[in-house]
Design an enzyme around this catalytic site. Sequence first.
Site, mmCIF file in Angstrom:
data_model
loop_
_atom_site.group_PDB
_atom_site.id
_atom_site.type_symbol
_atom_site.label_atom_id
_atom_site.label_comp_id
_atom_site.label_asym_id
_atom_site.label_seq_id
_atom_site.Cartn_x
_atom_site.Cartn_y
_atom_site.Cartn_z
ATOM 1 C CG HIS A 1 21.924 44.137 3.915
ATOM 2 N ND1 HIS A 1 23.031 44.055 4.715
ATOM 3 C CD2 HIS A 1 21.202 45.187 4.384
ATOM 4 C CE1 HIS A 1 22.995 45.019 5.616
ATOM 5 N NE2 HIS A 1 21.888 45.708 5.441
ATOM 6 N N GLY B 1 14.929 49.888 3.854
ATOM 7 C CA GLY B 1 15.917 50.051 4.925
ATOM 8 C C GLY B 1 16.708 51.350 4.848
ATOM 9 C CG ASP C 1 17.504 49.109 8.279
ATOM 10 O OD1 ASP C 1 16.819 48.122 7.955
ATOM 11 O OD2 ASP C 1 18.551 49.430 7.688
ATOM 12 C CG ASP D 1 26.211 40.868 1.831
ATOM 13 O OD1 ASP D 1 27.202 40.247 2.266
ATOM 14 O OD2 ASP D 1 25.987 41.032 0.626
ATOM 15 C CG HIS E 1 21.174 51.244 5.188
ATOM 16 N ND1 HIS E 1 21.457 50.662 3.989
ATOM 17 C CD2 HIS E 1 20.435 50.346 5.861
ATOM 18 C CE1 HIS E 1 20.933 49.462 3.938
ATOM 19 N NE2 HIS E 1 20.306 49.237 5.071
ATOM 20 C CG ASP F 1 20.277 53.862 9.395
ATOM 21 O OD1 ASP F 1 20.539 54.683 10.289
ATOM 22 O OD2 ASP F 1 19.942 54.185 8.244
ATOM 23 N NE ARG G 1 23.483 51.291 21.614
ATOM 24 C CZ ARG G 1 22.338 51.765 22.109
ATOM 25 N NH1 ARG G 1 21.222 51.651 21.423
ATOM 26 N NH2 ARG G 1 22.304 52.352 23.285
#
Length: 135
Positions: free
Chosen positions: A10, A57, A62, A82, A89, A92, A98
């Site tokens: 980030h 991203g 991402d 961050d 986003h 995302d 995950r």
Amino acid sequence: MQKTIALVAHDHKKPDLIEWAVQHKSELSKHKLVATGTTGGLLIEALQLDIFRFKSGPLGGDQQIGALIAENKLDCLIFFWDPLNPAPHDPDVKALLRLCSVWNVPVACNMATADMVITSPLFFDGSYQRALPNL
């Protein structure tokens, strides 16, 4: 054994990732590197290494890295996200993290963990075989 490593950060964490990558340039140079757009450009400039750049991203990068995970084509994610400045986003980002859990992909979200991963003989000498999900 060459691995595919994704490097993502980030905005407020990009300087940390660049610093970390410069410290570990020798090890990183042995592997296939991919990154999201802006981060990838900064890394190419700092490291002078070949890095495949996906989209930024927020513009889908991402998700492109997530697709690599789902296709079992990514070995490690170094993602300095961050936690103090939520990104637009953010869904995302959560989806990417995950997928790392689902597919058992090593993920480092800060310098300390990234140091542990990049120096682990279990991961980089080819002896470690991560378990894949039973789908």
